[in-house]
Design a protein around this motif. Structure first.
Motif, PDB file in Angstrom:
ATOM      1  N   GLY A  42       0.803  -1.220   0.000  1.00  0.00           N
ATOM      2  CA  GLY A  42       0.000   0.000   0.000  1.00  0.00           C
ATOM      3  C   GLY A  42       0.835   1.270   0.000  1.00  0.00           C
ATOM      4  N   MET A  43       2.129   1.142   0.294  1.00  0.00           N
ATOM      5  CA  MET A  43       2.996   2.318   0.416  1.00  0.00           C
ATOM      6  C   MET A  43       3.835   2.562  -0.833  1.00  0.00           C
ATOM      7  SD  MET A  43       4.324   1.657   4.308  1.00  0.00           S
ATOM      8  CE  MET A  43       5.504   3.015   4.265  1.00  0.00           C
ATOM      9  N   TYR A  44       4.258   1.476  -1.499  1.00  0.00           N
ATOM     10  CA  TYR A  44       5.142   1.601  -2.655  1.00  0.00           C
ATOM     11  C   TYR A  44       4.481   0.927  -3.855  1.00  0.00           C
ATOM     12  CZ  TYR A  44       8.303   2.175   1.317  1.00  0.00           C
ATOM     13  OH  TYR A  44       8.864   2.582   2.498  1.00  0.00           O
ATOM     14  N   VAL A  45       4.147   1.720  -4.846  1.00  0.00           N
ATOM     15  CA  VAL A  45       3.459   1.174  -6.021  1.00  0.00           C
ATOM     16  C   VAL A  45       4.492   0.730  -7.052  1.00  0.00           C
ATOM     17  CG1 VAL A  45       1.814   1.638  -7.857  1.00  0.00           C
ATOM     18  CG2 VAL A  45       1.497   2.693  -5.611  1.00  0.00           C
ATOM     19  N   ILE A  46       4.569  -0.588  -7.228  1.00  0.00           N
ATOM     20  CA  ILE A  46       5.480  -1.156  -8.227  1.00  0.00           C
ATOM     21  C   ILE A  46       4.629  -1.908  -9.242  1.00  0.00           C
ATOM     22  CG2 ILE A  46       7.439  -2.687  -8.624  1.00  0.00           C
ATOM     23  CD1 ILE A  46       8.273  -2.158  -5.724  1.00  0.00           C
ATOM     24  N   TYR A  47       4.641  -1.437 -10.470  1.00  0.00           N
ATOM     25  CA  TYR A  47       3.769  -1.973 -11.506  1.00  0.00           C
ATOM     26  C   TYR A  47       3.973  -3.473 -11.672  1.00  0.00           C
ATOM     27  CZ  TYR A  47       1.572  -2.702 -16.037  1.00  0.00           C
ATOM     28  OH  TYR A  47       0.785  -3.170 -17.053  1.00  0.00           O
ATOM     29  N   GLY A  48       2.854  -4.210 -11.653  1.00  0.00           N
ATOM     30  CA  GLY A  48       2.890  -5.647 -11.888  1.00  0.00           C
ATOM     31  C   GLY A  48       3.185  -6.480 -10.654  1.00  0.00           C
ATOM     32  N   TYR A  49       3.390  -5.846  -9.510  1.00  0.00           N
ATOM     33  CA  TYR A  49       3.715  -6.576  -8.290  1.00  0.00           C
ATOM     34  C   TYR A  49       2.459  -7.032  -7.551  1.00  0.00           C
ATOM     35  CZ  TYR A  49       8.781  -6.462  -7.611  1.00  0.00           C
ATOM     36  OH  TYR A  49      10.116  -6.709  -7.698  1.00  0.00           O
ATOM     37  N   SER A  50       2.479  -8.274  -7.120  1.00  0.00           N
ATOM     38  CA  SER A  50       1.410  -8.802  -6.263  1.00  0.00           C
ATOM     39  C   SER A  50       1.885  -8.757  -4.818  1.00  0.00           C
ATOM     40  CB  SER A  50       1.088 -10.253  -6.652  1.00  0.00           C
ATOM     41  OG  SER A  50       2.218 -11.078  -6.358  1.00  0.00           O
ATOM     42  N   LYS A  51       1.012  -9.082  -3.864  1.00  0.00           N
ATOM     43  CA  LYS A  51       1.413  -9.102  -2.455  1.00  0.00           C
ATOM     44  C   LYS A  51       2.533 -10.111  -2.227  1.00  0.00           C
ATOM     45  CE  LYS A  51      -2.721  -7.287  -0.280  1.00  0.00           C
ATOM     46  NZ  LYS A  51      -3.811  -7.486   0.692  1.00  0.00           N
ATOM     47  N   GLU A  52       2.489 -11.224  -2.950  1.00  0.00           N
ATOM     48  CA  GLU A  52       3.543 -12.238  -2.820  1.00  0.00           C
ATOM     49  C   GLU A  52       4.900 -11.692  -3.270  1.00  0.00           C
ATOM     50  OE1 GLU A  52       0.508 -12.852  -4.165  1.00  0.00           O
ATOM     51  OE2 GLU A  52      -0.200 -13.955  -2.388  1.00  0.00           O
ATOM     52  N   ASP A  53       4.866 -10.815  -4.289  1.00  0.00           N
ATOM     53  CA  ASP A  53       6.123 -10.213  -4.760  1.00  0.00           C
ATOM     54  C   ASP A  53       6.742  -9.331  -3.681  1.00  0.00           C
ATOM     55  OD1 ASP A  53       6.129 -11.337  -7.363  1.00  0.00           O
ATOM     56  OD2 ASP A  53       4.644  -9.863  -8.001  1.00  0.00           O
ATOM     57  N   TYR A  54       5.893  -8.586  -2.970  1.00  0.00           N
ATOM     58  CA  TYR A  54       6.401  -7.737  -1.885  1.00  0.00           C
ATOM     59  C   TYR A  54       6.990  -8.600  -0.763  1.00  0.00           C
ATOM     60  CZ  TYR A  54       4.251  -3.611  -3.992  1.00  0.00           C
ATOM     61  OH  TYR A  54       3.920  -2.580  -4.848  1.00  0.00           O
ATOM     62  N   LEU A  55       6.353  -9.712  -0.488  1.00  0.00           N
ATOM     63  CA  LEU A  55       6.884 -10.623   0.538  1.00  0.00           C
ATOM     64  C   LEU A  55       8.226 -11.201   0.095  1.00  0.00           C
ATOM     65  CD1 LEU A  55       3.637 -12.527   1.627  1.00  0.00           C
ATOM     66  CD2 LEU A  55       4.873 -10.784   2.914  1.00  0.00           C
ATOM     67  N   GLN A  56       8.334 -11.512  -1.203  1.00  0.00           N
ATOM     68  CA  GLN A  56       9.601 -12.031  -1.731  1.00  0.00           C
ATOM     69  C   GLN A  56      10.698 -10.979  -1.626  1.00  0.00           C
ATOM     70  OE1 GLN A  56      10.188 -15.175  -2.599  1.00  0.00           O
ATOM     71  NE2 GLN A  56      12.324 -14.647  -2.873  1.00  0.00           N
ATOM     72  N   GLU A  57      10.346  -9.727  -1.926  1.00  0.00           N
ATOM     73  CA  GLU A  57      11.320  -8.641  -1.790  1.00  0.00           C
ATOM     74  C   GLU A  57      11.730  -8.492  -0.321  1.00  0.00           C
ATOM     75  OE1 GLU A  57      12.886  -7.168  -4.086  1.00  0.00           O
ATOM     76  OE2 GLU A  57      11.693  -7.756  -5.826  1.00  0.00           O
ATOM     77  N   GLY A  58      10.775  -8.736   0.581  1.00  0.00           N
ATOM     78  CA  GLY A  58      11.087  -8.698   2.002  1.00  0.00           C
ATOM     79  C   GLY A  58      12.107  -9.754   2.385  1.00  0.00           C
ATOM     80  N   ARG A  59      11.969 -10.937   1.818  1.00  0.00           N
ATOM     81  CA  ARG A  59      12.942 -12.021   2.085  1.00  0.00           C
ATOM     82  C   ARG A  59      14.337 -11.620   1.602  1.00  0.00           C
ATOM     83  NH1 ARG A  59      11.523 -17.464   2.996  1.00  0.00           N
ATOM     84  NH2 ARG A  59       9.294 -17.763   3.300  1.00  0.00           N
ATOM     85  N   ILE A  60      14.379 -11.022   0.408  1.00  0.00           N
ATOM     86  CA  ILE A  60      15.666 -10.595  -0.138  1.00  0.00           C
ATOM     87  C   ILE A  60      16.287  -9.513   0.734  1.00  0.00           C
ATOM     88  CG2 ILE A  60      16.781  -9.462  -2.115  1.00  0.00           C
ATOM     89  CD1 ILE A  60      14.575 -10.828  -3.872  1.00  0.00           C
ATOM     90  N   ALA A  61      15.462  -8.532   1.131  1.00  0.00           N
ATOM     91  CA  ALA A  61      15.957  -7.454   1.995  1.00  0.00           C
ATOM     92  C   ALA A  61      16.468  -8.009   3.317  1.00  0.00           C
ATOM     93  CB  ALA A  61      14.851  -6.425   2.239  1.00  0.00           C
ATOM     94  N   LEU A  62      15.776  -9.020   3.834  1.00  0.00           N
ATOM     95  CA  LEU A  62      16.187  -9.636   5.094  1.00  0.00           C
ATOM     96  C   LEU A  62      17.552 -10.314   4.938  1.00  0.00           C
ATOM     97  CD1 LEU A  62      15.613 -10.377   8.024  1.00  0.00           C
ATOM     98  CD2 LEU A  62      14.245 -12.309   7.209  1.00  0.00           C
ATOM     99  N   LEU A  63      17.761 -10.999   3.838  1.00  0.00           N
ATOM    100  CA  LEU A  63      19.057 -11.630   3.582  1.00  0.00           C
ATOM    101  C   LEU A  63      20.175 -10.599   3.461  1.00  0.00           C
ATOM    102  CD1 LEU A  63      17.939 -14.399   1.059  1.00  0.00           C
ATOM    103  CD2 LEU A  63      18.955 -14.788   3.318  1.00  0.00           C
ATOM    104  N   VAL A  64      19.884  -9.502   2.761  1.00  0.00           N
ATOM    105  CA  VAL A  64      20.869  -8.419   2.613  1.00  0.00           C
ATOM    106  C   VAL A  64      21.188  -7.812   3.977  1.00  0.00           C
ATOM    107  CG1 VAL A  64      21.263  -6.107   1.665  1.00  0.00           C
ATOM    108  CG2 VAL A  64      20.225  -7.883   0.231  1.00  0.00           C
TER     109      VAL A  64
END
Length: 199
Positions: A42-64
């Protein structure tokens, strides 16, 4: 007698994962931050992204964040992960905008960034100001002293500051400026400290 488990801090789990990665600890930590990652939709609009995509980005950010977190520099892991995730979101948005314009990322010199008048870093939604200043009054004080603030930054600090305001993460900034990652982090920290002295 029932033995109660004591809740572990994020930092304790991170320390274990940095020593030796294991899936159980990673999932425990990830689940603590799922609400943060869900809110991103709801905060960052990324074209074509689903809620699962945001969760996946969260996993990547967590690893970083796990790779780079240092408790001697940042006390709490949660605030560090938020910054890494926020930078990642802005970076994705920036790349999406650049792709629409047909632009490509290029290596930059410190001098070219410092001297480039087209790089807008005085915008009203400064990421650095929003992140480190507590209230609108403090932001107003800093804005009235912007010119003085920028004069007190070294060329490296100013270059890092400008790229950070464009939502680049520290690793990307280091690559663009051909500087060591730690040097970029230190320059950013000095920017923050100088900003804090104004309020």
């Amino acid at each position: 007698m029932i033995k109660m488990e004591v809740a572990q801090t994020n930092e304790e789990i991170v320390a274990r994962l940095q020593e030796e990665f294991n899936e159980a600890d990673f999932l425990q930590l990830y689940n603590r931050f799922v609400p943060l990652f869900k809110r991103a939709a709801g905060m960052y609009v990324i074209y074509g992204y689903s809620k699962e995509d945001y969760l996946q980005e969260g996993r990547i950010a967590l690893l970083v964040a796990l790779d780079h977190f240092n408790q001697e520099r940042t006390r709490f892991f949660a605030s560090y992960l938020k910054m890494v995730f926020k930078n990642r979101m802005f970076n994705l948005i920036r790349h999406q905008i650049a792709a629409k314009r047909g632009g490509t990322q290029q290596d930059l010199s410190i001098e070219s960034i410092v001297e480039d008048p087209d790089l807008d870093y005085l915008g009203s939604s400064s990421l650095l100001m929003d992140h480190y200043l507590a209230n609108p009054e403090e932001v107003a004080i800093v804005k009235s002293q912007e010119e003085s603030y920028f004069k007190h930054l070294s060329d490296l600090e100013l270059a890092v500051f400008k790229l950070y305001l464009q939502a680049d993460d520290f690793m990307t900034i280091a690559q663009k400026l051909n500087q060591p990652y730690d040097r970029v982090c230190n320059a950013y920290d000095r920017c923050r400290q100088k900003l804090r002295r104004l309020v």
